[in-house]
Design a protein around this motif. Structure first.
Motif, PDB file in Angstrom:
ATOM      1  N   LEU A 175       0.821  -1.212   0.000  1.00 13.13           N
ATOM      2  CA  LEU A 175       0.000   0.000   0.000  1.00 13.13           C
ATOM      3  C   LEU A 175       0.851   1.256   0.000  1.00 13.13           C
ATOM      4  O   LEU A 175       0.379   2.331  -0.377  1.00 13.13           O
ATOM      5  CB  LEU A 175      -0.937   0.019   1.218  1.00 13.13           C
ATOM      6  N   LEU A 199       0.918   3.072  -3.190  1.00 12.92           N
ATOM      7  CA  LEU A 199      -0.372   3.555  -3.688  1.00 12.92           C
ATOM      8  C   LEU A 199      -0.753   2.849  -4.990  1.00 12.92           C
ATOM      9  O   LEU A 199      -0.782   3.443  -6.069  1.00 12.92           O
ATOM     10  CB  LEU A 199      -0.329   5.071  -3.889  1.00 12.92           C
ATOM     11  N   THR A 213      -4.341  -6.974  -1.996  1.00 13.39           N
ATOM     12  CA  THR A 213      -3.910  -5.580  -2.085  1.00 13.39           C
ATOM     13  C   THR A 213      -5.032  -4.695  -2.606  1.00 13.39           C
ATOM     14  O   THR A 213      -5.223  -3.569  -2.135  1.00 13.39           O
ATOM     15  CB  THR A 213      -2.677  -5.464  -2.996  1.00 13.39           C
ATOM     16  N   SER A 268      -6.377  -1.715  -0.374  1.00 12.46           N
ATOM     17  CA  SER A 268      -6.140  -0.351  -0.848  1.00 12.46           C
ATOM     18  C   SER A 268      -7.445   0.424  -0.986  1.00 12.46           C
ATOM     19  O   SER A 268      -7.486   1.634  -0.718  1.00 12.46           O
ATOM     20  CB  SER A 268      -5.399  -0.369  -2.187  1.00 12.46           C
ATOM     21  N   ARG A 303      -7.942   3.714   1.179  1.00 10.16           N
ATOM     22  CA  ARG A 303      -8.143   5.013   0.536  1.00 10.16           C
ATOM     23  C   ARG A 303      -9.394   5.695   1.075  1.00 10.16           C
ATOM     24  O   ARG A 303      -9.423   6.916   1.275  1.00 10.16           O
ATOM     25  CB  ARG A 303      -8.247   4.839  -0.974  1.00 10.16           C
ATOM     26  N   ARG A 307      -4.274   3.318   6.586  1.00  6.98           N
ATOM     27  CA  ARG A 307      -4.085   2.040   7.270  1.00  6.98           C
ATOM     28  C   ARG A 307      -4.386   2.200   8.755  1.00  6.98           C
ATOM     29  O   ARG A 307      -4.001   3.195   9.374  1.00  6.98           O
ATOM     30  CB  ARG A 307      -2.650   1.541   7.078  1.00  6.98           C
TER      31      ARG A 307
END
Length: 329
Positions: free
Chosen positions: A13, A16, A40, A44, A48, A112
């Motif tokens: 992560l 990005l 992932t 992610s 986000r 996170r």
């Protein structure tokens, strides 16, 4: 801990990743990378969302956006969701003086979740002696400042204990790390011929705590604290509405991984007030003032004072509703 034990690049992560998820079909050959990519993707997307909900969605400000504009500051940093109060525990009997971080939950600038499931204790005397031995006290000399009230939060100044005339200033940060756990039998990878090879079967979301000396140039114009969000409470209702709308409309930063969104090494730029050399996703928790005498190197002269008032907090929606008078009666 004052140096990262696990590099940020351990977590995909940090780069990005794009919003691309695997597509499966009958008869398709899959490998471990496909399943990792699926994890992932879901991580992610959630991260986000949390990043923007908490106001922590930016690698850098959008071009042309004033850093003092409403909503601009929060683009750089996450904050505390619950708990994580830091306090000084004095020495008593055989117990040494500690800086203790309570269990709690934070969100970092990538979205996170950083969870401390238990209290974490930093032994202050051991830390101070280690800093003194590590570089002969150079770091302590730089972080020992007169009139430390200049670098305290308004809450500590108003309600806290009196600060000493001189103190070493250090900040408590927590950062997200990935810990490999549990081994399971697997075919050996690489140029090996082994029947007893193993691979990691679980990855745990974990944390590192850092107590960082602030010898990076604190002065009257730079207190090293996280940049606060703009206070809109004094605005008239219409002006407050406009400022909030502008904060949302201006709040889409460049986080796509395109050219210019990170430095030459692919690292995230540090947010304002962040110590150099520390993982730029680390979340600020508290400031610690360690009273010292005017010696060279400085020697301790009293118990530490902890300032929790400089951190960024993220109240839950029910609390905000109560503050706005939206609760039922």
């Amino acid at each position: 801990m004052n140096s990262p034990l696990r590099p940020p690049s351990d977590d995909p992560l940090y780069a990005l990743p794009d919003a691309a998820r695997p597509h499966y079909a009958t008869g398709m050959l899959l490998d471990a990378g496909d399943f990792a990519d699926e994890q992932t993707y879901h991580r992610s997307r959630l991260a986000r969302t949390l990043a923007f909900v908490s106001g922590a969605g930016a690698r850098r400000l959008p071009e042309g956006l004033d850093a003092d504009a409403a909503g601009a500051a929060g683009l750089f940093a996450g904050g505390t969701l619950a708990g994580l109060r830091v306090r000084q525990v004095p020495a008593a009997g055989e117990a040494v003086e500690e800086v203790r971080i309570a269990p709690g939950l934070a969100v970092d600038r990538l979205g996170r979740l950083v969870e401390l499931p238990r209290s974490v204790c930093l032994r202050l005397t051991r830390w101070f002696d280690g800093e003194l031995a590590g570089d002969g006290g150079d770091g302590l000399r730089l972080a020992a400042l007169d009139n430390p009230q200049r670098f305290a939060s308004a809450r500590l100044i108003a309600d806290g204990p009196a600060l000493p005339a001189r103190a070493v200033i250090a900040d408590v940060f927590v950062r997200f790390v990935t810990c490999r756990q549990a081994l399971t039998p697997a075919f050996a990878s690489g140029p090996f011929d082994a029947l007893d090879a193993v691979q990691t079967s679980r990855l745990r979301d974990a944390f590192e705590v850092h107590l960082v000396l602030r010898g990076d140039g604190l002065d009257d114009d730079f207190n090293g604290l996280p940049q606060p969000d703009r206070d809109l409470s004094a605005l008239a209702p219409a002006a407050r509405r406009d400022a909030l709308q502008d904060a949302v409309l201006n709040g889409w930063p460049d986080i796509s991984g395109s050219a210019g969104s990170s430095d030459a090494a692919g690292e995230l730029p540090a947010p304002p007030g962040h110590p150099p050399g520390l993982d730029p996703t680390a979340v600020f928790l508290a400031r610690v003032f360690v009273p010292v005498a005017a010696g060279d190197p400085p020697a301790r002269s009293g118990d530490a004072i902890v300032d929790n008032g400089g951190r960024r907090v993220l109240p839950h929606l029910g609390m905000l509703a109560g503050a706005l008078g939206l609760v039922g009666g």
